[in-house]
Design a protein around this motif. Structure first.
Motif, short mmCIF file in Angstrom:
data_model
loop_
_atom_site.label_atom_id
_atom_site.label_comp_id
_atom_site.label_asym_id
_atom_site.label_seq_id
_atom_site.Cartn_x
_atom_site.Cartn_y
_atom_site.Cartn_z
N UNK A 257 -10.60 6.49 2.49
CA UNK A 257 -10.84 5.26 3.24
C UNK A 257 -10.71 5.54 4.73
N UNK A 258 -10.96 4.52 5.55
CA UNK A 258 -10.81 4.68 6.99
C UNK A 258 -9.35 5.00 7.31
N UNK A 259 -9.17 5.88 8.28
CA UNK A 259 -7.82 6.30 8.66
C UNK A 259 -7.24 7.38 7.79
N UNK A 260 -8.05 7.92 6.86
CA UNK A 260 -7.56 8.95 5.95
C UNK A 260 -8.40 10.22 6.06
N UNK A 261 -7.81 11.32 5.66
CA UNK A 261 -8.56 12.57 5.52
C UNK A 261 -7.81 13.48 4.55
N UNK B 52 -9.11 11.89 11.02
CA UNK B 52 -9.15 10.69 10.19
C UNK B 52 -10.55 10.07 10.22
N UNK B 53 -11.00 9.62 9.08
CA UNK B 53 -12.32 9.01 8.97
C UNK B 53 -12.31 7.58 9.52
N UNK B 54 -13.42 7.21 10.18
CA UNK B 54 -13.54 5.87 10.73
C UNK B 54 -13.97 4.86 9.67
N UNK B 55 -14.48 5.35 8.55
CA UNK B 55 -14.91 4.45 7.48
C UNK B 55 -14.79 5.20 6.16
#
Length: 283
Positions: free
Chosen positions: A52-56, A35-38
């Motif tokens: 978005x953050x929390x997504x991948x 998951x991306x932090x930003x």
């Protein structure tokens, strides 16, 4: 997503169903680390995607490749099993999935509540990273525990083990380890009926094979590595038997056979009695 940095992990994960299955725990950790932090943009199969953050962004094959990287072939988990676990996570409200024909976006639930509360501060010219406390108060923690417990399925563990013993002639006990394996499979979406099919059809397949009899045990039958495949095999066998039985009389249980025999004998006795009365009237 960068391979650098770190993620937070709640201790209460030990009360989650993923804790009882090392592969599911690994998958959940992989999801957290992917998951991306930003907010970020990147290419996936030649298409630019913004997350978005929390997504991948991922897919069945991509997830399987990342999960099984460096793992021996005998220990790898099929992509379809991994994706079924991802949907299980979604059902448990751990994440959400938005899919297209080319890819899926996985969003970790409540990501900002327990991953984004990090501040970097400077003290005496030396930069240090200070974590803010993310522990909930005692009341909330207790509510979370009650919520986790309420999600645990009601399972008749003894009934499953007793059926295994009746089919195989063994005398296994309902141990904590066996209960844990059964609970983990139920949490994955399997049912008690699936356990019955696996026990029945694997018993038929293996009980006359000396080399395979040793595997008619909970440790093998109910394991995360094999249960999915065993269930598919049992369903296929059940479907085949059902097709064969459409033109054949049903197979009766001992109780049903005894009842039918008793009914048949009673009808014979009535018939003999009537014939006797008829003969007497003639005389």
């Amino acid at each position: 997503m960068s391979d650098q940095g770190w993620i937070k992990l709640y201790r209460k994960i030990q009360t989650s169903f993923v804790w009882t299955n090392s592969d599911q725990l690994k998958l959940w950790l992989l999801i957290l680390m992917k998951a991306n932090h930003s907010q970020n943009k990147f290419l996936f199969n030649g298409k630019e995607i913004t997350v978005s953050s929390g997504e991948f962004v991922t897919g069945v094959d991509t997830l399987a490749f990342e999960f099984n990287k460096g793992v021996k072939s005998v220990n790898r988990v099929a992509g379809r099993s991994l994706w079924r676990w991802v949907h299980k996570f979604e059902k448990a409200e751990m994440l959400s999935i938005k899919s297209t024909t080319q890819y899926s976006v996985i969003s970790v639930s409540n990501w900002g509540e327990y991953q984004d509360t990090v501040k970097q501060v400077s003290s005496d010219g030396q930069a240090t990273v200070k974590r803010l406390s993310t522990n909930k108060n005692d009341k909330n923690e207790e509510n979370d525990k009650k919520k986790d417990k309420s999600k645990k399925p009601a399972v008749d563990y003894k009934k499953i083990v007793d059926y295994l013993n009746s089919e195989t002639g063994h005398k296994y006990h309902t141990t904590d380890k066996t209960r844990g394996m059964i609970h983990a499979r139920i949490a994955e979406g399997f049912t008690e009926h699936d356990f019955g099919m696996v026990i029945h059809y694997k018993s038929l397949e293996w009980k006359d094979n000396p080399d395979m009899q040793q595997y008619l045990r909970p440790k093998t039958l109910f394991s995360a590595e094999h249960f999915d495949d065993y269930t598919n095999e049992a369903r296929a066998a059940a479907s085949k038997q059902q097709r064969q039985n459409t033109s054949e009389p049903p197979v009766l249980t001992p109780e049903e056979g005894s009842a039918r025999q008793a009914d048949y004998m009673a009808r014979l006795e009535k018939q003999y009695a009537k014939e006797g009365e008829s003969n007497e009237s003639r005389d």
